[in-house]
Design a protein around this motif. Structure first.
Motif, PDB file in Angstrom:
ATOM      1  N   PHE A 131       4.192   6.147  -2.286  1.00  0.00           N
ATOM      2  CA  PHE A 131       3.440   5.224  -2.421  1.00  0.00           C
ATOM      3  C   PHE A 131       1.802   5.595  -1.877  1.00  0.00           C
ATOM      4  O   PHE A 131       1.448   5.605  -0.918  1.00  0.00           O
ATOM      5  CB  PHE A 131       3.413   3.853  -1.463  1.00  0.00           C
ATOM      6  N   PRO A 132       1.375   6.406  -2.854  1.00  0.00           N
ATOM      7  CA  PRO A 132      -0.295   7.070  -2.418  1.00  0.00           C
ATOM      8  C   PRO A 132      -1.034   5.956  -2.218  1.00  0.00           C
ATOM      9  O   PRO A 132      -0.847   4.671  -2.705  1.00  0.00           O
ATOM     10  CB  PRO A 132      -0.366   7.807  -3.774  1.00  0.00           C
ATOM     11  N   SER A 133      -2.043   6.237  -1.541  1.00  0.00           N
ATOM     12  CA  SER A 133      -3.239   5.379  -1.152  1.00  0.00           C
ATOM     13  C   SER A 133      -3.900   4.825  -2.791  1.00  0.00           C
ATOM     14  O   SER A 133      -3.798   5.278  -3.474  1.00  0.00           O
ATOM     15  CB  SER A 133      -4.386   6.149  -0.629  1.00  0.00           C
ATOM     16  N   SER A 134      -3.948   3.465  -2.595  1.00  0.00           N
ATOM     17  CA  SER A 134      -4.791   2.786  -3.641  1.00  0.00           C
ATOM     18  C   SER A 134      -6.033   2.305  -3.393  1.00  0.00           C
ATOM     19  O   SER A 134      -6.494   2.448  -2.284  1.00  0.00           O
ATOM     20  CB  SER A 134      -3.786   1.240  -4.067  1.00  0.00           C
ATOM     21  N   GLY A 135      -6.846   1.990  -4.586  1.00  0.00           N
ATOM     22  CA  GLY A 135      -8.288   1.642  -4.374  1.00  0.00           C
ATOM     23  C   GLY A 135      -9.058   2.772  -4.461  1.00  0.00           C
ATOM     24  O   GLY A 135      -8.911   3.952  -4.253  1.00  0.00           O
TER      25      GLY A 135
ATOM     26  N   PRO B 242      -0.696   0.702   1.014  1.00  0.00           N
ATOM     27  CA  PRO B 242      -0.567  -0.320   0.113  1.00  0.00           C
ATOM     28  C   PRO B 242       0.707  -1.489   0.533  1.00  0.00           C
ATOM     29  O   PRO B 242       1.650  -1.120   1.054  1.00  0.00           O
ATOM     30  CB  PRO B 242      -0.187   0.137  -1.210  1.00  0.00           C
ATOM     31  N   ARG B 243       0.508  -2.944  -0.329  1.00  0.00           N
ATOM     32  CA  ARG B 243       1.730  -3.660  -0.182  1.00  0.00           C
ATOM     33  C   ARG B 243       2.930  -3.248  -0.048  1.00  0.00           C
ATOM     34  O   ARG B 243       3.737  -3.556   0.916  1.00  0.00           O
ATOM     35  CB  ARG B 243       1.159  -4.831  -1.045  1.00  0.00           C
ATOM     36  N   ASP B 244       3.268  -2.415  -1.213  1.00  0.00           N
ATOM     37  CA  ASP B 244       4.662  -1.877  -1.520  1.00  0.00           C
ATOM     38  C   ASP B 244       4.908  -0.938  -0.323  1.00  0.00           C
ATOM     39  O   ASP B 244       6.330  -0.983  -0.088  1.00  0.00           O
ATOM     40  CB  ASP B 244       4.676  -1.265  -2.827  1.00  0.00           C
ATOM     41  N   PHE B 245       3.999  -0.314   0.087  1.00  0.00           N
ATOM     42  CA  PHE B 245       4.517   0.681   1.246  1.00  0.00           C
ATOM     43  C   PHE B 245       4.718  -0.237   2.516  1.00  0.00           C
ATOM     44  O   PHE B 245       5.908   0.196   3.003  1.00  0.00           O
ATOM     45  CB  PHE B 245       3.084   1.404   1.634  1.00  0.00           C
ATOM     46  N   ARG B 246       4.112  -1.159   2.679  1.00  0.00           N
ATOM     47  CA  ARG B 246       4.564  -2.130   4.027  1.00  0.00           C
ATOM     48  C   ARG B 246       5.803  -2.655   3.694  1.00  0.00           C
ATOM     49  O   ARG B 246       6.560  -2.876   4.668  1.00  0.00           O
ATOM     50  CB  ARG B 246       3.300  -3.094   4.234  1.00  0.00           C
ATOM     51  N   LEU B 247       6.129  -3.349   2.610  1.00  0.00           N
ATOM     52  CA  LEU B 247       7.414  -3.923   2.233  1.00  0.00           C
ATOM     53  C   LEU B 247       8.368  -2.987   2.618  1.00  0.00           C
ATOM     54  O   LEU B 247       9.453  -3.357   3.273  1.00  0.00           O
ATOM     55  CB  LEU B 247       7.179  -4.302   0.772  1.00  0.00           C
ATOM     56  N   ARG B 248       8.451  -1.942   2.015  1.00  0.00           N
ATOM     57  CA  ARG B 248       9.414  -0.944   1.979  1.00  0.00           C
ATOM     58  C   ARG B 248       9.614  -0.343   3.365  1.00  0.00           C
ATOM     59  O   ARG B 248      10.615  -0.191   3.891  1.00  0.00           O
ATOM     60  CB  ARG B 248       9.053   0.439   1.119  1.00  0.00           C
ATOM     61  N   GLU B 249       8.490  -0.189   4.243  1.00  0.00           N
ATOM     62  CA  GLU B 249       8.541   0.130   5.665  1.00  0.00           C
ATOM     63  C   GLU B 249       9.371  -0.829   6.514  1.00  0.00           C
ATOM     64  O   GLU B 249       9.934  -0.360   7.354  1.00  0.00           O
ATOM     65  CB  GLU B 249       7.024   0.259   6.392  1.00  0.00           C
TER      66      GLU B 249
END
Ligand code: ZN
Length: 251
Positions: A209-213, A221-228
């Motif tokens: 999940f590379p940095s977004s924005g 990013p949100r998906d990163f946190r969900l997966r974490e």
């Protein structure tokens, strides 16, 4: 096409000595990013900026001001600096505002693994610690959580100097070189294996999940946190960090 109001010395002997094993940008990337950085600082200050990129061990930012131009030398870690850090460079070097210093200090502290080690100019990526073998942990995590989808190298970062540490990054992932560096303070018997595993897992997630924005980078990013949060010892790892990190970093 443009006429760049800066000069880049690519033949810094220290930079030339460095090898590709550390997260070092390529020359093309240095040129491109340095050009961009010089323009950003130049437009903020309304004066010509001559920028050199270094691989120094101790001086991360230095400058000389003339009436209509600024001679600036910055470590390559600043090539990826976010907007507020670029502003701080402009304030600090171009406007003589010493209050911008702490912003730069914080940024430098967070990028410690990018700084060349004392007496070790090549700074090989070494996964073997005294207590933890990062390669073994990486492989275990890659199998259990990523079905071997992650392709990265891993090793211990450099030991930071004796200065007081207020904040710290326990790991760094470099997208360009695909290298993960873990803070050497974690290589201790009192650090639980699940915590080291969590930090390795976190850094591996950065590849997925590379940095977004664009203007303001979102590093997690949100998906990163969900997966974490799916990490089996997620809560325990956060708790351990809260309760022990300060003690760990003091020692
Ligand atoms: Zn992260």
């Amino acid at each position: 096409m443009h006429t760049a109001p800066f000069q880049l010395s690519l033949f810094d002997p220290q930079l030339a000595r460095a090898t590709g094993t550390r997260p070092l940008p390529t020359r093309e990337e240095i040129l491109f990013k340095a050009d961009h950085l010089a323009h950003r600082i130049s437009s903020q200050l309304g004066m010509a900026v001559r920028l050199s990129v270094t691989d120094n061990r101790s001086t991360m930012v230095s400058f000389r001001r003339a009436t209509s131009s600024l001679r600036l030398r910055v470590h390559h870690m600043f090539l990826d600096a976010p907007e507020r850090v670029v502003c701080a460079i402009a304030d600090y070097a171009g406007r003589g505002q010493r209050s911008a210093g702490p912003v730069l200090d914080d940024y430098i502290r967070g990028r410690q693994p990018l700084i060349r080690r004392d007496g070790d100019p090549d700074s090989e990526l070494n996964p073997r610690g005294r207590y933890f073998d990062l390669q073994a942990i990486y492989e275990r995590v890659n199998q259990a959580h990523f079905l071997y989808a992650i392709q990265a190298k891993i090793g211990w970062g450099r030991m930071p100097g004796r200065r007081r540490r207020k904040s710290i990054r326990l790991g760094v992932y470099d997208h360009q070189t695909k290298e993960i560096r873990i803070h050497p303070a974690l290589d201790r018997p009192e650090v639980p294996a699940f915590f080291v595993e969590f930090i390795v897992f976190h850094e591996m997630l950065h590849q997925l999940f590379p940095s977004s924005g664009r203007s303001r980078k979102v590093h997690h990013p949100r998906d990163f946190r969900l997966r974490e949060r799916q990490f089996p010892y997620y809560e325990a790892a956060l708790r351990w960090e809260r309760q022990n990190l300060r003690v760990l970093l003091r020692g």
